[in-house]
Design a protein around this motif. Structure first.
Motif, short mmCIF file in Angstrom:
data_model
loop_
_atom_site.label_atom_id
_atom_site.label_comp_id
_atom_site.label_asym_id
_atom_site.label_seq_id
_atom_site.Cartn_x
_atom_site.Cartn_y
_atom_site.Cartn_z
N UNK A 121 0.80 -1.22 0.00
CA UNK A 121 0.00 0.00 0.00
C UNK A 121 0.84 1.27 0.00
N UNK A 122 2.03 1.20 0.55
CA UNK A 122 2.87 2.40 0.61
C UNK A 122 3.24 2.90 -0.78
N UNK A 123 3.11 2.05 -1.81
CA UNK A 123 3.43 2.47 -3.18
C UNK A 123 2.36 3.40 -3.75
N UNK A 124 1.24 3.58 -3.03
CA UNK A 124 0.22 4.55 -3.44
C UNK A 124 0.55 5.96 -2.97
N UNK A 125 1.59 6.12 -2.18
CA UNK A 125 1.96 7.44 -1.67
C UNK A 125 2.26 8.39 -2.82
N UNK A 154 5.98 11.15 -4.87
CA UNK A 154 6.43 11.17 -6.27
C UNK A 154 5.18 11.15 -7.12
N UNK A 155 4.97 12.18 -7.90
CA UNK A 155 3.73 12.32 -8.66
C UNK A 155 3.74 11.45 -9.92
N UNK A 156 2.54 10.91 -10.30
CA UNK A 156 1.24 11.03 -9.60
C UNK A 156 1.14 10.12 -8.37
N UNK A 157 1.96 9.04 -8.35
CA UNK A 157 2.12 8.21 -7.17
C UNK A 157 3.39 7.38 -7.37
N UNK A 158 3.87 6.78 -6.32
CA UNK A 158 5.08 5.96 -6.45
C UNK A 158 4.87 4.84 -7.47
N UNK A 159 3.71 4.18 -7.40
CA UNK A 159 3.47 3.06 -8.30
C UNK A 159 3.33 3.54 -9.75
N UNK A 190 14.82 -4.72 -8.72
CA UNK A 190 13.81 -4.65 -7.66
C UNK A 190 13.42 -3.19 -7.44
N UNK A 191 12.13 -2.89 -7.64
CA UNK A 191 11.62 -1.53 -7.49
C UNK A 191 10.74 -1.46 -6.25
N UNK A 192 11.15 -0.65 -5.28
CA UNK A 192 10.44 -0.59 -4.00
C UNK A 192 10.77 0.71 -3.29
N UNK A 193 9.98 1.01 -2.24
CA UNK A 193 10.30 2.16 -1.39
C UNK A 193 11.15 1.74 -0.19
N UNK A 194 11.53 0.45 -0.13
CA UNK A 194 12.49 -0.01 0.87
C UNK A 194 12.02 -0.02 2.29
N UNK A 195 10.73 -0.23 2.52
CA UNK A 195 10.22 -0.09 3.89
C UNK A 195 10.42 -1.31 4.77
N UNK A 196 10.90 -2.43 4.22
CA UNK A 196 11.06 -3.61 5.06
C UNK A 196 12.28 -4.39 4.61
#
Length: 323
Positions: A88-92, A95-100, A189-195
């Motif tokens: 869900x954090x990829x909906x942040x 980064x416009x329009x969203x990370x995903x 690997x594309x991620x926001x690195x939260x875990x």
């Protein structure tokens, strides 16, 4: 001798038109000569000369080729999986329009840059799945990428361990070790690195032993952002609004453990071009090698001779009728 081009209706029409107009010109000259009781035999010199250089021009257009030689053609490629974090954090929206959505845009750029490589697509959160197997079909990969959304997987946290395990299963090679060293196998690997799960270090070591490199692409900002949910924002169990941040450390560590590199995409910078360059610098696997006959287009010779005859035609004057 071979030809680069085949004769078409255009060349035929051009030749017929030239011949027809020139025959009309000859008939007119003959009528005038007969009127003055003369024989214009010298006109045939120009006739032969002009038709000769027109023929040479047509030959040059068709591209005569000779002097064949052998040339080896090699196709070099890599096996590359692109894995996208669908937590869900990829909906942040830092980064416009969203990370995903930004990640999807960058994936489409990546796909078009690897024409000779087999590319596959994976998705993960705390589980991992193959969205598209390794393929050369860029159009199919583009379509799969467009369908990505966080609702494809259950709403949970991010764990890289299932993804790395799946990567090992899909890219593991149990054949000749010498051949394995020649074959380039990669995971982006594309991620926001939260875990960063507890099993990741052991799995990263297995990937390194298999010569599978992991290149990580962190997406987001260290300033963070709220996560849109419906008309509001995601809240924790204590009804506090959740703020998600880019956490590059685990991504940097994972890339380092497997011999890869870390890159970043934020609202101010995109290092995707650097990622592409880094991957292209890796020597790929020899997929196909064949020897073909190569000939050189020698159009310059008939064209040069035609130009010489044209200059000769311009400089040479003849008297058809003497009065």
């Amino acid at each position: 001798m071979t030809w680069y081009q085949t004769i078409t209706l255009l060349e035929i029409l051009f030749g017929v038109l030239f011949f027809g107009l020139y025959v009309g010109y000859l008939l007119r000259v003959r009528r005038v000569a007969l009127f003055f009781r003369q024989r214009p035999h010298i006109v045939w010199v120009k006739f032969v000369l002009r038709h000769l250089y027109v023929l040479l021009i047509i030959i040059a257009i068709l591209g005569p080729s000779f002097g064949a030689m052998k040339k080896e053609i090699r196709t070099i490629g890599k096996d590359l999986y692109i894995a996208v974090d669908l937590s869900q954090s990829m909906n942040a929206t830092d980064v416009q329009p969203s990370r995903l959505e930004k990640a999807k845009h960058e994936i489409q750029r990546l796909i078009t840059r690897f024409n000779s490589d087999r590319v596959g697509l994976m998705v993960f959160s705390d589980e991992a799945f193959v969205q598209s197997p390794l393929t050369y079909d860029q159009r199919a990969l583009q379509l799969y990428t467009q369908t990505l959304r966080t609702s494809l997987l259950p709403h949970s946290g991010t764990d890289y361990a299932p993804l790395l395990q799946l990567t090992l299963e899909k890219l593991r090679q149990d054949n000749n070790p010498e051949a394995d060293e020649q074959k380039a196998r990669l995971l982006v690997l594309i991620s926001d690195g939260e875990d960063f799960g507890g099993e990741v270090e052991a799995l990263a070591e297995q990937l390194r032993e298999q010569n599978i490199r992991v290149y990580t692409l962190g997406i987001g900002t260290t300033d963070g952002s709220r996560i849109p949910v419906g008309r509001g924002y995601l809240q924790d169990s204590e009804n506090r609004t959740v703020t998600t941040y880019l956490n590059p450390e685990p991504l940097v560590q994972l890339a380092s453990l497997t011999g890869g590199q870390y890159f970043e995409v934020s609202d101010r910078v995109s290092e995707v071009s650097r990622l592409v360059s880094a991957i292209n610098n890796i020597e790929g696997e020899l997929r196909e090698s064949k020897t073909i006959d190569v000939t050189a287009n020698k159009y310059i010779y008939p064209l040069a001779l035609a130009l010489v005859l044209i200059v000769l035609d311009v400089l040479m004057t003849i008297k058809l009728i003497r009065i």
